[in-house]
Design a protein around this motif. Structure first.
Motif, PDB file in Angstrom:
ATOM      1  N   ALA A 266      -1.280   6.591   5.441  1.00  0.00           N
ATOM      2  CA  ALA A 266       0.160   6.532   5.188  1.00  0.00           C
ATOM      3  C   ALA A 266       0.955   6.859   6.454  1.00  0.00           C
ATOM      4  CB  ALA A 266       0.536   7.490   4.065  1.00  0.00           C
ATOM      5  N   GLU A 267       0.560   7.912   7.161  1.00  0.00           N
ATOM      6  CA  GLU A 267       1.279   8.299   8.373  1.00  0.00           C
ATOM      7  C   GLU A 267       1.110   7.250   9.466  1.00  0.00           C
ATOM      8  OE1 GLU A 267      -0.099  12.193   9.378  1.00  0.00           O
ATOM      9  OE2 GLU A 267       1.208  13.194   7.910  1.00  0.00           O
ATOM     10  N   GLY A 268      -0.071   6.644   9.557  1.00  0.00           N
ATOM     11  CA  GLY A 268      -0.289   5.592  10.539  1.00  0.00           C
ATOM     12  C   GLY A 268       0.568   4.370  10.260  1.00  0.00           C
ATOM     13  N   ALA A 269       0.656   4.001   8.977  1.00  0.00           N
ATOM     14  CA  ALA A 269       1.497   2.858   8.600  1.00  0.00           C
ATOM     15  C   ALA A 269       2.957   3.123   8.924  1.00  0.00           C
ATOM     16  CB  ALA A 269       1.331   2.569   7.108  1.00  0.00           C
ATOM     17  N   LEU A 270       3.416   4.319   8.618  1.00  0.00           N
ATOM     18  CA  LEU A 270       4.818   4.667   8.849  1.00  0.00           C
ATOM     19  C   LEU A 270       5.140   4.687  10.343  1.00  0.00           C
ATOM     20  CD1 LEU A 270       7.426   5.414   7.430  1.00  0.00           C
ATOM     21  CD2 LEU A 270       6.677   7.805   7.416  1.00  0.00           C
ATOM     22  N   ARG A 351      -0.038   9.090  -4.705  1.00  0.00           N
ATOM     23  CA  ARG A 351       1.235   8.428  -4.990  1.00  0.00           C
ATOM     24  C   ARG A 351       1.998   8.131  -3.708  1.00  0.00           C
ATOM     25  NH1 ARG A 351       3.325  12.010 -10.212  1.00  0.00           N
ATOM     26  NH2 ARG A 351       2.205  10.813 -11.814  1.00  0.00           N
ATOM     27  N   SER A 352       2.053   9.104  -2.798  1.00  0.00           N
ATOM     28  CA  SER A 352       2.801   8.916  -1.554  1.00  0.00           C
ATOM     29  C   SER A 352       2.185   7.819  -0.692  1.00  0.00           C
ATOM     30  CB  SER A 352       2.855  10.226  -0.767  1.00  0.00           C
ATOM     31  OG  SER A 352       3.591  11.208  -1.466  1.00  0.00           O
ATOM     32  N   ALA A 353       0.865   7.790  -0.600  1.00  0.00           N
ATOM     33  CA  ALA A 353       0.204   6.803   0.257  1.00  0.00           C
ATOM     34  C   ALA A 353       0.466   5.386  -0.228  1.00  0.00           C
ATOM     35  CB  ALA A 353      -1.298   7.078   0.303  1.00  0.00           C
ATOM     36  N   VAL A 354       0.362   5.174  -1.533  1.00  0.00           N
ATOM     37  CA  VAL A 354       0.616   3.830  -2.070  1.00  0.00           C
ATOM     38  C   VAL A 354       2.086   3.463  -1.910  1.00  0.00           C
ATOM     39  CG1 VAL A 354       0.620   2.428  -4.168  1.00  0.00           C
ATOM     40  CG2 VAL A 354      -1.334   3.907  -3.654  1.00  0.00           C
ATOM     41  N   ILE A 356       4.337   4.638   0.319  1.00  0.00           N
ATOM     42  CA  ILE A 356       4.697   4.446   1.723  1.00  0.00           C
ATOM     43  C   ILE A 356       4.168   3.115   2.242  1.00  0.00           C
ATOM     44  CG2 ILE A 356       4.256   5.283   4.068  1.00  0.00           C
ATOM     45  CD1 ILE A 356       4.364   8.139   2.888  1.00  0.00           C
ATOM     46  N   THR A 357       2.898   2.815   1.969  1.00  0.00           N
ATOM     47  CA  THR A 357       2.319   1.573   2.497  1.00  0.00           C
ATOM     48  C   THR A 357       2.920   0.336   1.824  1.00  0.00           C
ATOM     49  OG1 THR A 357       0.441   1.814   0.953  1.00  0.00           O
ATOM     50  CG2 THR A 357       0.146   2.653   3.194  1.00  0.00           C
ATOM     51  N   THR A 358       3.377   0.462   0.589  1.00  0.00           N
ATOM     52  CA  THR A 358       4.051  -0.657  -0.077  1.00  0.00           C
ATOM     53  C   THR A 358       5.422  -0.908   0.544  1.00  0.00           C
ATOM     54  OG1 THR A 358       2.912  -0.192  -2.169  1.00  0.00           O
ATOM     55  CG2 THR A 358       4.894  -1.549  -2.281  1.00  0.00           C
ATOM     56  N   ARG A 359       6.185   0.149   0.763  1.00  0.00           N
ATOM     57  CA  ARG A 359       7.516   0.014   1.348  1.00  0.00           C
ATOM     58  C   ARG A 359       7.441  -0.468   2.796  1.00  0.00           C
ATOM     59  NH1 ARG A 359      11.711  -0.750   0.730  1.00  0.00           N
ATOM     60  NH2 ARG A 359      13.082   1.025   1.173  1.00  0.00           N
ATOM     61  N   VAL A 360       6.394  -0.062   3.509  1.00  0.00           N
ATOM     62  CA  VAL A 360       6.229  -0.515   4.887  1.00  0.00           C
ATOM     63  C   VAL A 360       6.075  -2.033   4.934  1.00  0.00           C
ATOM     64  CG1 VAL A 360       4.503  -0.572   6.737  1.00  0.00           C
ATOM     65  CG2 VAL A 360       5.422   1.616   5.954  1.00  0.00           C
ATOM     66  N   LEU A 361       5.382  -2.594   3.955  1.00  0.00           N
ATOM     67  CA  LEU A 361       5.260  -4.048   3.893  1.00  0.00           C
ATOM     68  C   LEU A 361       6.628  -4.710   3.809  1.00  0.00           C
ATOM     69  CD1 LEU A 361       2.255  -4.559   1.428  1.00  0.00           C
ATOM     70  CD2 LEU A 361       2.303  -5.127   3.852  1.00  0.00           C
ATOM     71  N   GLU A 362       7.534  -4.107   3.061  1.00  0.00           N
ATOM     72  CA  GLU A 362       8.870  -4.661   2.910  1.00  0.00           C
ATOM     73  C   GLU A 362       9.692  -4.507   4.189  1.00  0.00           C
ATOM     74  OE1 GLU A 362      10.348  -2.437  -0.367  1.00  0.00           O
ATOM     75  OE2 GLU A 362       8.875  -3.217  -1.790  1.00  0.00           O
ATOM     76  N   LEU A 363       9.544  -3.369   4.860  1.00  0.00           N
ATOM     77  CA  LEU A 363      10.340  -3.102   6.051  1.00  0.00           C
ATOM     78  C   LEU A 363       9.909  -3.929   7.257  1.00  0.00           C
ATOM     79  CD1 LEU A 363      10.541   0.798   5.830  1.00  0.00           C
ATOM     80  CD2 LEU A 363      12.334  -0.836   5.248  1.00  0.00           C
ATOM     81  N   THR A 364       8.675  -4.385   7.262  1.00  0.00           N
ATOM     82  CA  THR A 364       8.130  -5.090   8.428  1.00  0.00           C
ATOM     83  C   THR A 364       7.806  -6.543   8.147  1.00  0.00           C
ATOM     84  OG1 THR A 364       5.880  -4.424   7.840  1.00  0.00           O
ATOM     85  CG2 THR A 364       7.117  -2.963   9.313  1.00  0.00           C
ATOM     86  N   ASP A 365       8.157  -7.049   7.002  1.00  0.00           N
ATOM     87  CA  ASP A 365       7.802  -8.410   6.584  1.00  0.00           C
ATOM     88  C   ASP A 365       6.297  -8.600   6.451  1.00  0.00           C
ATOM     89  OD1 ASP A 365      10.479  -9.215   6.524  1.00  0.00           O
ATOM     90  OD2 ASP A 365      10.466  -9.741   8.653  1.00  0.00           O
ATOM     91  N   GLY A 366       5.558  -7.497   6.433  1.00  0.00           N
ATOM     92  CA  GLY A 366       4.124  -7.550   6.130  1.00  0.00           C
ATOM     93  C   GLY A 366       3.232  -7.970   7.265  1.00  0.00           C
ATOM     94  N   ALA A 367       3.758  -8.349   8.426  1.00  0.00           N
ATOM     95  CA  ALA A 367       2.934  -8.885   9.509  1.00  0.00           C
ATOM     96  C   ALA A 367       1.953  -7.833  10.030  1.00  0.00           C
ATOM     97  CB  ALA A 367       3.829  -9.375  10.647  1.00  0.00           C
ATOM     98  N   TRP A 373      -1.829  -1.041   3.263  1.00  0.00           N
ATOM     99  CA  TRP A 373      -1.657  -1.054   1.809  1.00  0.00           C
ATOM    100  C   TRP A 373      -3.005  -1.224   1.122  1.00  0.00           C
ATOM    101  CZ3 TRP A 373      -2.717  -4.785  -1.925  1.00  0.00           C
ATOM    102  CH2 TRP A 373      -2.218  -4.499  -3.203  1.00  0.00           C
ATOM    103  N   ARG A 374      -3.831  -2.148   1.624  1.00  0.00           N
ATOM    104  CA  ARG A 374      -5.150  -2.378   1.015  1.00  0.00           C
ATOM    105  C   ARG A 374      -6.012  -1.122   1.114  1.00  0.00           C
ATOM    106  NH1 ARG A 374      -7.803  -5.227   3.938  1.00  0.00           N
ATOM    107  NH2 ARG A 374      -6.432  -6.099   5.553  1.00  0.00           N
ATOM    108  N   ASN A 375      -5.994  -0.485   2.276  1.00  0.00           N
ATOM    109  CA  ASN A 375      -6.786   0.738   2.442  1.00  0.00           C
ATOM    110  C   ASN A 375      -6.316   1.840   1.502  1.00  0.00           C
ATOM    111  OD1 ASN A 375      -8.280  -0.512   4.431  1.00  0.00           O
ATOM    112  ND2 ASN A 375      -7.186   0.440   6.131  1.00  0.00           N
ATOM    113  N   ALA A 376      -4.996   2.003   1.384  1.00  0.00           N
ATOM    114  CA  ALA A 376      -4.460   3.041   0.490  1.00  0.00           C
ATOM    115  C   ALA A 376      -4.834   2.769  -0.956  1.00  0.00           C
ATOM    116  CB  ALA A 376      -2.943   3.127   0.645  1.00  0.00           C
TER     117      ALA A 376
END
Length: 407
Positions: A266-270, A351-354, A356-367, A373-376
């Motif tokens: 989660a912290e790495g994704a953020l 809960r936080s990991a899922v 955070i990684t879900t919202r990161v997909l939205e903030l970055t267009d998923g690229a 997200w898959r790892n979490a």
């Protein structure tokens, strides 16, 4: 590939620096390696070259010093922030590195740790403690030994190991496998070392995993594999009432280290998402309006979720470290207190990991961010927050002691 250099003497040990160098190295090609998949041979070599597998084992004279469990947890989290799969691989190794202490005599543990340190072994495997309800994990059977995992006695305290079992990490890259197997003659569940280089050992890596693709999970077959007397680390009690509180810390240690893996992901994704957003802001024309207030709100929410999880995890980590230091003096109530804090860390972090990684997909267009997200999702798939909260509530309201779990 820039590889961290292992410390050579007790005076120059700096595990945070060593871990940071390995994490930076792994982060540089994490996306490409995740896309390629395959057994983590190269990644395991990076860990060995940096000396990280020896972090928890006591040093020999004139060698680099071992560290404590807080340092091990921090190392797992930082590695996981760069590559969740390798963080999980290291987490399993650290718990198995203490197998002799959890389950065997002091002399047996010391001999095992000397061998492991000398060879810089990377360990994989699994042991199930009895939980009184037949609940097991990692593909093992209800007796805690795995489906058909057996030991046949030979002269001089030696055995022959047979059977098959699934493990969550490291089956293709381990230097030794630590497994629990049922002795056919006595019915005892023994914890033993097996050499994966023996021709009787076959590993079938898990294919097409959704996440944690490089953790090296899979099924191992044992066909007439010799186990010497020196390779027997200890015996597992036959029922949960006979398990010492200190021994029962083994599954809690693994669960907490997996929490550190999820928190690291989660912290790495953020952190990576923040870099992308900063770059996007820097590329905007000078005349453009200020920062998007909704983007600031999103990062404020996610940073707070990460800080909250980290605080809960830190409290559980401190409690586990104290319990491990207590050793045989740890009592049932002390174990229960640690188990509750570990369960709370699991509930909050999953809960936080899922999220955070879900919202990161939205903030970055998923690229390139789908791997987080898959790892979490894979790390938290078998950790139900509802179940953990129920167990915490049962302990808080009724004083019920938490159940044991497989290692």
């Amino acid at each position: 590939m820039a590889t961290a250099t292992a410390p050579t003497s007790a005076d120059d040990v700096n595990w945070p620096r060593v871990t940071r160098e390995v994490a930076d190295d792994l982060a540089a090609d994490a996306l490409a390696r995740d896309r390629a998949g395959g057994p983590p041979f190269d990644e395991a070599a990076r860990l060995r070259e940096a000396g990280l597998p020896t972090l928890l084992t006591p040093p020999a004279p004139k060698e680099a010093g071992g560290a404590d469990w807080r340092t091990a947890c921090a190392a797992v989290k930082e590695i996981a922030a760069a590559d969740g799969s390798i963080g999980e691989l290291l987490a399993h190794h650290y718990v198995l590195a203490w197998s002799g202490r959890f389950l065997g005599s002091g002399d047996a543990a010391a001999r095992f740790e000397r061998r492991a340190r000398s060879g810089r072994w990377l360990l994989a495997g699994g042991i199930d403690l009895p939980d009184g309800e037949g609940e097991t994990g990692g593909g093992s059977g209800d007796d805690g030994a795995g489906p058909g995992l057996t030991l046949v006695s030979r002269e001089g305290g030696a055995y022959v190991l047979n059977g098959r079992r699934r493990f969550d990490a490291g089956v293709a890259v381990a230097d030794r496998l630590v497994v629990g197997a049922r002795c056919t003659g006595t019915g005892d569940l023994l914890v033993v070392l097996a050499d994966p280089a023996h021709p009787g050992v076959s590993a079938d890596p898990a294919a097409d995993r959704v996440g944690q693709r490089l953790s090296g999970g899979g099924t191992v077959g044992f066909d007439g594999v010799p186990v010497g007397a020196a390779d027997v680390l200890g015996a597992v009690p036959r029922d949960d009432h006979a398990v010492a509180p200190f021994t029962a810390l083994a599954p809690l240690a693994l669960r907490l280290l997996r929490v550190h893996v999820a928190l690291g992901v989660a912290e790495g994704a953020l952190a990576e998402a923040r870099d992308v957003s900063r770059a996007a802001q820097a590329a905007r024309p000078p005349a453009a309006e200020g920062a998007d207030p909704y983007l600031l709100l999103a990062y404020g929410e996610l940073a707070t979720a990460a800080h909250t999880a980290a605080a809960v995890v830190e409290r559980a980590t401190d409690a586990l470290a104290r319990g491990l230091l207590a050793g045989a003096a740890l009592d049932v109530e002390g174990h229960a207190d640690i188990a509750v804090l570990v369960a709370a860390a699991e509930a909050v972090t999953s809960r936080s990991a899922v999220h955070i990684t879900t919202r990161v997909l939205e903030l970055t267009d998923g690229a390139g961010f789908d791997r987080f997200w898959r790892n979490a999702r894979v790390l938290t798939a078998h950790t139900s927050p509802a179940r953990r909260l129920r167990d915490i509530g049962d302990h808080y309201l009724n004083g019920t002691l938490p159940r044991l779990a497989p290692l």
